[in-house]
Design a protein around this motif. Structure first.
Motif, mmCIF file in Angstrom:
data_model
loop_
_atom_site.group_PDB
_atom_site.id
_atom_site.type_symbol
_atom_site.label_atom_id
_atom_site.label_comp_id
_atom_site.label_asym_id
_atom_site.label_seq_id
_atom_site.Cartn_x
_atom_site.Cartn_y
_atom_site.Cartn_z
ATOM 1 N N PRO A 355 0.828 -1.213 0.000
ATOM 2 C CA PRO A 355 0.000 0.000 0.000
ATOM 3 C C PRO A 355 0.865 1.267 0.000
ATOM 4 O O PRO A 355 1.791 1.387 0.800
ATOM 5 N N ILE A 356 0.555 2.166 -0.912
ATOM 6 C CA ILE A 356 1.263 3.439 -1.022
ATOM 7 C C ILE A 356 0.258 4.565 -0.756
ATOM 8 O O ILE A 356 -0.848 4.574 -1.321
ATOM 9 N N ALA A 357 0.613 5.516 0.114
ATOM 10 C CA ALA A 357 -0.274 6.656 0.382
ATOM 11 C C ALA A 357 -0.549 7.409 -0.922
ATOM 12 O O ALA A 357 0.374 7.773 -1.646
ATOM 13 N N ASP A 358 -1.852 7.604 -1.225
ATOM 14 C CA ASP A 358 -2.232 8.240 -2.484
ATOM 15 C C ASP A 358 -3.544 8.998 -2.272
ATOM 16 O O ASP A 358 -4.589 8.379 -2.024
ATOM 17 N N PRO A 359 -3.509 10.330 -2.367
ATOM 18 C CA PRO A 359 -4.748 11.117 -2.160
ATOM 19 C C PRO A 359 -5.863 10.714 -3.113
ATOM 20 O O PRO A 359 -7.050 10.865 -2.801
ATOM 21 N N ARG A 360 -5.504 10.191 -4.276
ATOM 22 C CA ARG A 360 -6.515 9.791 -5.268
ATOM 23 C C ARG A 360 -6.814 8.298 -5.186
ATOM 24 O O ARG A 360 -7.496 7.739 -6.051
ATOM 25 N N GLY A 361 -6.276 7.626 -4.183
ATOM 26 C CA GLY A 361 -6.468 6.188 -4.067
ATOM 27 C C GLY A 361 -7.917 5.803 -3.819
ATOM 28 O O GLY A 361 -8.688 6.561 -3.237
ATOM 29 N N LEU A 362 -8.248 4.580 -4.248
ATOM 30 C CA LEU A 362 -9.621 4.083 -4.116
ATOM 31 C C LEU A 362 -9.781 3.127 -2.941
ATOM 32 O O LEU A 362 -10.888 2.653 -2.685
ATOM 33 N N GLU A 363 -8.677 2.815 -2.232
ATOM 34 C CA GLU A 363 -8.756 1.924 -1.082
ATOM 35 C C GLU A 363 -8.276 2.661 0.159
ATOM 36 O O GLU A 363 -7.739 3.772 0.077
ATOM 37 N N VAL A 364 -8.438 1.999 1.317
ATOM 38 C CA VAL A 364 -8.081 2.658 2.574
ATOM 39 C C VAL A 364 -7.107 1.796 3.369
ATOM 40 O O VAL A 364 -7.038 0.586 3.198
ATOM 41 N N GLY A 365 -6.340 2.479 4.256
ATOM 42 C CA GLY A 365 -5.380 1.777 5.099
ATOM 43 C C GLY A 365 -5.183 2.511 6.402
ATOM 44 O O GLY A 365 -5.761 3.576 6.631
#
Length: 498
Positions: A355-365
């Motif tokens: 998992p890479i931190a991504d403001p536009r990501g569609l998943e959560v962590g």
């Protein structure tokens, strides 16, 4: 005249061949030199009772110049460039000059023709040789012929047609047709090689490129009957020569019918990690470890699919203990001073969705403690390196979590797999522990009496650590160096465990 004791030099060089008689060394070296010269037809003849005349002829390229011919007689030139062929020791008949009456050599190439008579009289400090007219043993064709005359009764008894044939099969089975191009004859009779596929019920082709260059290819077979003596399991072939004994890629404990498994793997690039006598490999080298890992996984995976391996069963209590121990082990092996020792058994990197931190990501962590740096993506060894992921080191990183609040994008990356440990019962094996490349784990034999003693003393945790350290250092041949490495491993474990 040199003051070197050449008899002792020759004897010392011969002693590098482990448990091999001088007569066998002579045959294997002369055939190696013929194969290196491109020979496709090699003939060995034995004639005479009181005086044995051993004649070896080949249709190779022959010696190309007077300079090469003279170097052939020079005991000071005991080496050739490593990697050009299996006969890189370049010694041929030199290792037998002190045990015979004389050696006649005849060679012919496109650019040179020569012949010599060579001997090592007892009163001389070094062998002597002289040019002689060719006898015509090659019949006007190119190649090399070597005739060795032996009168010592003990030495004569060491040679027989059957013994020579056995030596050839043990060392050059896979240099002969149909696998190779060579035809080898003894007293006019062609030696028929053993072909595993001729009695196979199941086959597996192997074709692998190694990380450090070169290829490994061959075939693995499950046979309908026991393999002939000396051919069970897998032969490792380098430039046509079988190196060492047949190998099981450390599947010995789980193989149901080891005598029904045979085959060969050719890998000429392993010449760079063979011993001088070409009867073993440097198993600490990264090239060997890469070869062992890749072919071992193919071998064990195929046998497992075919139902030829015993399943590993582990109870829940030992499974939990193994998880705790391997966590400690990986903390030890992640320390810089231990990494420098190059003890990584599997050189194992695994694909993992990171998992890479991504403001536009569609998943959560979620944020977790522990970081490690990835080594890159599958798009290249360095592309994307330096990304923080979940690991053992202190610090914060992101992990996939349905209840998390951080937006992420999973990326496929390569992460170090580390050491895995498992317990399994093999009451018929005397080994305490070993590496299983199929399981990609160190297997601790919980049926061993030493394990049972440790269990009675409530010392299984330390016993398993000791077994693992013994396994990862087993390829260190120098005992003092091995003790030093073990000391560093235990010191690292002690500092981490408190």
């Amino acid at each position: 005249m040199s003051n070197v004791n050449w008899r002792k030099v020759i004897d010392n060089f011969r002693s590098g061949y482990q448990f091999v008689a001088p007569s066998e060394i002579l045959i294997t070296e002369l055939i190696a030199n013929g194969l290196d010269a491109g020979a496709e037809d090699i003939s060995i003849g034995l004639d005479g009772d009181d005086v044995l005349h051993l004649l070896i002829t080949d249709d190779g390229l022959g010696m190309k110049s007077r300079r090469e011919f003279e170097a052939y007689h020079d005991l000071g030139s005991l080496t050739k460039t490593r990697g050009g062929g299996i006969g890189w020791a370049g010694i041929g008949a030199k290792l037998y000059i002190d045990r015979c009456d004389c050696i006649y050599t005849e060679t012919r190439s496109n650019t040179f023709t020569g012949a010599s008579q060579w001997s090592f009289p007892k009163r001389e400090k070094a062998p002597i040789w002289r040019d002689v007219p060719p006898k015509g043993l090659l019949g006007g064709k190119r190649g090399t012929a070597i005739e060795i005359s032996i009168s010592d009764r003990k030495e004569v008894k060491r040679f027989s047609a059957n013994g020579v044939a056995e030596t050839i099969l043990a060392n050059y089975n896979y240099a002969m047709k149909p696998h190779g191009e060579a035809v080898i004859k003894v007293d006019g009779e062609r030696i028929e090689p053993f072909v595993p596929s001729s009695i196979a019920t199941k086959e597996e082709k192997v074709d692998v490129r190694l990380r450090e260059g070169g290829e490994a290819n061959g075939e693995l077979c499950i046979l309908s009957e026991d393999a002939p003596a000396g051919f069970a399991l897998v032969s490792i072939v380098v430039h046509g020569k079988t190196i060492g004994e047949q190998y099981d890629f450390r599947q010995f404990a789980r193989l149901k019918k080891p005598d029904h498994v045979a085959g060969y793997i050719r890998c000429d690039s392993l010449i760079h990690v063979t011993t001088t006598s070409k009867d073993a490999f440097n198993r600490r080298s990264s090239m060997w470890k890469d070869f062992d890992k890749r072919i071992g996984k193919i071998f064990s995976g195929w046998l497992d699919r075919e139902g030829e391996l015993e399943k590993v069963k582990q109870d829940l209590e030992l499974e939990k203990l193994a998880a705790d121990i391997q966590e400690d082990l990986n903390r030890v092996f992640s320390r810089p001073e231990i990494r420098e020792l190059s003890l990584d058994l599997f050189q194992d990197y695994r694909n993992r969705l990171t998992p890479i931190a991504d403001p536009r990501g569609l998943e959560v962590g979620s944020i977790v403690q522990g970081i490690q740096l990835t080594t890159g993506t599958f798009g290249g060894s360095n592309a994307g390196s330096g990304v923080l992921t979940e690991g053992d080191d202190p610090g914060a990183a992101i992990t996939i979590s349905e209840k998390g609040t951080e937006t992420i994008t999973p990326k496929q990356r390569r992460v170090h797999g580390g050491i895995r440990l498992t317990f399994a019962s093999f009451p018929d094996r005397f080994e305490r522990a070993w590496v299983d490349p199929g399981l990609q784990a160190i297997v601790v034999n919980d049926a061993h009496q030493a394990f049972k003693c440790a269990d009675d003393l409530e010392a299984v945790f330390f016993y398993a650590i000791d077994c693992c350290f013994a396994v990862v250092t087993e390829t260190i041949e120098d005992s003092a160096e091995r003790d030093s490495v073990l000391s560093k491993l235990f010191a690292a474990y002690s500092s981490l465990s408190g």
